[in-house]
Design a protein around this motif. Structure first.
Motif, PDB file in Angstrom:
ATOM      1  N   GLU A 116     -72.067 -43.349  34.258  1.00  0.00           N
ATOM      2  CA  GLU A 116     -71.205 -43.509  33.087  1.00  0.00           C
ATOM      3  C   GLU A 116     -69.958 -42.633  33.152  1.00  0.00           C
ATOM      4  OE1 GLU A 116     -73.498 -42.840  29.607  1.00  0.00           O
ATOM      5  OE2 GLU A 116     -74.693 -44.680  29.815  1.00  0.00           O
ATOM      6  N   ASN A 117     -69.996 -41.546  33.910  1.00  0.00           N
ATOM      7  CA  ASN A 117     -68.855 -40.623  33.883  1.00  0.00           C
ATOM      8  C   ASN A 117     -67.866 -40.843  35.022  1.00  0.00           C
ATOM      9  OD1 ASN A 117     -70.520 -39.679  35.908  1.00  0.00           O
ATOM     10  ND2 ASN A 117     -70.381 -37.523  35.317  1.00  0.00           N
ATOM     11  N   ILE A 118     -67.852 -42.051  35.591  1.00  0.00           N
ATOM     12  CA  ILE A 118     -66.799 -42.392  36.543  1.00  0.00           C
ATOM     13  C   ILE A 118     -65.454 -42.328  35.826  1.00  0.00           C
ATOM     14  CG2 ILE A 118     -65.793 -44.256  37.935  1.00  0.00           C
ATOM     15  CD1 ILE A 118     -68.181 -43.157  39.299  1.00  0.00           C
ATOM     16  N   ASN A 119     -64.503 -41.644  36.416  1.00  0.00           N
ATOM     17  CA  ASN A 119     -63.142 -41.490  35.866  1.00  0.00           C
ATOM     18  C   ASN A 119     -63.114 -40.695  34.561  1.00  0.00           C
ATOM     19  OD1 ASN A 119     -61.551 -42.534  37.852  1.00  0.00           O
ATOM     20  ND2 ASN A 119     -61.214 -44.524  36.873  1.00  0.00           N
ATOM     21  N   GLU A 120     -64.206 -40.003  34.232  1.00  0.00           N
ATOM     22  CA  GLU A 120     -64.251 -39.209  33.015  1.00  0.00           C
ATOM     23  C   GLU A 120     -64.162 -37.725  33.359  1.00  0.00           C
ATOM     24  OE1 GLU A 120     -64.272 -40.299  29.921  1.00  0.00           O
ATOM     25  OE2 GLU A 120     -64.348 -42.417  30.500  1.00  0.00           O
ATOM     26  N   ILE A 121     -63.094 -37.079  32.942  1.00  0.00           N
ATOM     27  CA  ILE A 121     -62.939 -35.648  33.194  1.00  0.00           C
ATOM     28  C   ILE A 121     -63.983 -34.881  32.391  1.00  0.00           C
ATOM     29  CG2 ILE A 121     -61.388 -33.671  32.878  1.00  0.00           C
ATOM     30  CD1 ILE A 121     -59.045 -35.588  33.366  1.00  0.00           C
ATOM     31  N   CYS A 122     -64.582 -33.889  33.007  1.00  0.00           N
ATOM     32  CA  CYS A 122     -65.649 -33.112  32.372  1.00  0.00           C
ATOM     33  C   CYS A 122     -65.131 -32.431  31.098  1.00  0.00           C
ATOM     34  CB  CYS A 122     -66.183 -32.069  33.347  1.00  0.00           C
ATOM     35  SG  CYS A 122     -67.580 -31.128  32.713  1.00  0.00           S
ATOM     36  N   GLU A 123     -65.927 -32.495  30.039  1.00  0.00           N
ATOM     37  CA  GLU A 123     -65.549 -31.836  28.787  1.00  0.00           C
ATOM     38  C   GLU A 123     -65.413 -30.333  29.026  1.00  0.00           C
ATOM     39  OE1 GLU A 123     -67.238 -31.280  24.211  1.00  0.00           O
ATOM     40  OE2 GLU A 123     -68.251 -32.627  25.632  1.00  0.00           O
ATOM     41  N   GLY A 124     -64.316 -29.769  28.563  1.00  0.00           N
ATOM     42  CA  GLY A 124     -64.068 -28.343  28.722  1.00  0.00           C
ATOM     43  C   GLY A 124     -63.631 -27.944  30.121  1.00  0.00           C
ATOM     44  N   GLU A 125     -63.200 -28.910  30.908  1.00  0.00           N
ATOM     45  CA  GLU A 125     -62.765 -28.599  32.273  1.00  0.00           C
ATOM     46  C   GLU A 125     -61.585 -27.626  32.275  1.00  0.00           C
ATOM     47  OE1 GLU A 125     -62.056 -31.685  35.645  1.00  0.00           O
ATOM     48  OE2 GLU A 125     -60.087 -31.275  34.779  1.00  0.00           O
ATOM     49  N   PRO A 126     -61.635 -26.592  33.103  1.00  0.00           N
ATOM     50  CA  PRO A 126     -60.493 -25.673  33.190  1.00  0.00           C
ATOM     51  C   PRO A 126     -59.228 -26.416  33.602  1.00  0.00           C
ATOM     52  CG  PRO A 126     -62.402 -24.773  34.304  1.00  0.00           C
ATOM     53  CD  PRO A 126     -62.749 -26.189  33.977  1.00  0.00           C
ATOM     54  N   PRO A 127     -58.079 -26.081  33.022  1.00  0.00           N
ATOM     55  CA  PRO A 127     -56.836 -26.809  33.310  1.00  0.00           C
ATOM     56  C   PRO A 127     -56.485 -26.856  34.800  1.00  0.00           C
ATOM     57  CG  PRO A 127     -56.545 -25.334  31.445  1.00  0.00           C
ATOM     58  CD  PRO A 127     -57.889 -25.024  32.022  1.00  0.00           C
ATOM     59  N   LYS A 128     -56.763 -25.807  35.529  1.00  0.00           N
ATOM     60  CA  LYS A 128     -56.378 -25.747  36.938  1.00  0.00           C
ATOM     61  C   LYS A 128     -57.236 -26.642  37.838  1.00  0.00           C
ATOM     62  CE  LYS A 128     -53.060 -22.608  36.891  1.00  0.00           C
ATOM     63  NZ  LYS A 128     -51.695 -22.874  37.404  1.00  0.00           N
ATOM     64  N   ARG A 129     -58.347 -27.130  37.294  1.00  0.00           N
ATOM     65  CA  ARG A 129     -59.231 -27.940  38.147  1.00  0.00           C
ATOM     66  C   ARG A 129     -58.568 -29.226  38.608  1.00  0.00           C
ATOM     67  NH1 ARG A 129     -65.103 -27.084  36.926  1.00  0.00           N
ATOM     68  NH2 ARG A 129     -64.360 -25.167  37.886  1.00  0.00           N
ATOM     69  N   ARG A 130     -57.622 -29.722  37.815  1.00  0.00           N
ATOM     70  CA  ARG A 130     -56.899 -30.933  38.234  1.00  0.00           C
ATOM     71  C   ARG A 130     -55.996 -30.657  39.437  1.00  0.00           C
ATOM     72  NH1 ARG A 130     -59.208 -35.231  37.681  1.00  0.00           N
ATOM     73  NH2 ARG A 130     -61.012 -33.924  37.313  1.00  0.00           N
ATOM     74  N   GLU A 131     -55.788 -29.388  39.757  1.00  0.00           N
ATOM     75  CA  GLU A 131     -54.994 -29.051  40.933  1.00  0.00           C
ATOM     76  C   GLU A 131     -55.857 -28.965  42.188  1.00  0.00           C
ATOM     77  OE1 GLU A 131     -52.729 -25.516  40.223  1.00  0.00           O
ATOM     78  OE2 GLU A 131     -51.956 -26.233  38.289  1.00  0.00           O
TER      79      GLU A 131
END
Length: 339
Positions: A228-243
């Motif tokens: 179910e979490n395909i393409n779903e960013i983890c809740e509370g993900e640290p901002p830098k994780r997208r880097e």
């Protein structure tokens, strides 16, 4: 009498593929049977979600930081520790005929092949000769690569990483990378006298990207059930994780794309399982199955679009939880759920 050891690894195989049912059939039927006969560790974790550090740690029993192997580099790590002894060496010193089939992602000084008198040693270098002759790209084509920004301390540089593109391998199956490895391993077992116990290491490439897949493998699981979490960013993900690299590799991919990725991944995982089944059957044919200890594991898993990430690198369960099965002669099957 000493028991044979068959040590098999796959690459990028997630722990949840063991026992998984997709499209009404088992993804790993041979490994499921091996797990039912042996110790099936459900909470095994990689020492590092990167191929080379993880495999070097598996070979030596030492954490990547102790080996000084913490990045994916096979040749240019300057300060590799020299006092890490491998399982290959221990087996050789104790009278085993030691052999290796598959990619060699263990970084040591001296190199692994210089530490042991292998009875047979076949690696990517051997397959590369076929690739050159048959015009097969060993690590994929330019379209399989994705440009990412990678940070090393204070330095940020552009690198090319393998992305999630799916394409067909249009050469005959006998030229497929893992078919080549296993055919050679089977030929070796056929000719082996077993006068001495054998220590055989088989490193299967599948289901590692790039996903250049035999068409019939794409058709094995035509309608995979996606998490179910395909393409779903983890809740509370640290901002830098997208880097991070895993996040960069998964940008702008829709659910149809991830469906094809899962078809390819499941097909390759099922194919790897099929090849493992051939090794098991050959040992039975030679009358050595009951005298053989099996170890099966993987270096790490793969996000496959979950948390909007691809490949490994990040410390989520699908990346760090790995399959681990140990089958010992005359032992009953045990499922181990604890860490």
């Amino acid at each position: 009498m000493k028991k044979n050891l068959i040590f098999i690894t796959t690459d990028h195989q997630r722990a949840d593929t063991i026992g998984m049912i997709q499209n009404g059939k088992e993804v790993t039927p041979n490994l499921n049977r091996l797990a039912s006969e042996g110790f099936d560790f459900k909470r095994a974790y990689t020492t590092c979600p990167l191929c080379v550090p993880a495999r070097t740690a598996l070979a030596t029993g030492r954490f990547p930081t102790k080996n000084n192997v913490v990045i994916n580099d096979l040749k240019n790590i300057p300060e590799i520790t020299r006092n890490s002894k491998t399982i290959h060496e221990y087996l050789f010193e104790n009278g085993y005929d030691v052999s290796h089939f598959g990619m060699q992602h263990i970084t040591l000084k001296p190199a692994l092949e210089d530490r042991v008198k292998f009875k047979r040693f076949l690696t990517d270098d051997d397959y590369e000769e076929i690739c050159k002759r048959e015009n097969i790209p060993l690590f994929g084509v330019a379209e399989d690569r994705v440009k990412v920004s990678e940070r090393h301390g204070d330095i940020c540089e552009d690198r090319q990483y393998t992305g999630s593109r799916v394409s067909l391998f249009e050469k005959p199956e006998n030229l497929f990378r893992d078919r080549f490895y296993i055919d050679n391993a089977l030929n070796y077992l056929e000719s082996e006298s077993f006068e001495k116990p054998i220590g055989m290491f088989i490193n299967i490439w599948a289901p590692h990207p790039p996903f250049r897949v035999l068409k019939e493998l794409m058709d094995r699981f035509p309608n995979p059930e996606l998490p179910e979490n395909i393409n779903e960013i983890c809740e509370g993900e640290p901002p830098k994780r997208r880097e991070g690299i895993a996040a960069q590799l998964a940008e702008e991919k829709d659910l149809e794309h991830w469906k094809d990725v899962w078809r390819a991944y499941l097909g390759l995982t099922n194919y790897a399982d099929e090849l493992i089944g051939e090794i098991i059957e050959k040992l039975k044919e030679k009358g050595e199955y009951e005298n053989t200890m099996f170890v099966f594991t993987a270096d790490h898993g793969d996000h496959l679009g979950q948390h909007k990430m691809f490949q490994k690198m990040e410390m989520y369960e699908q990346s760090i939880n790995v399959p681990l099965i140990i089958k010992m002669p005359e032992k009953n099957g045990v499922k181990i759920e604890t860490v």
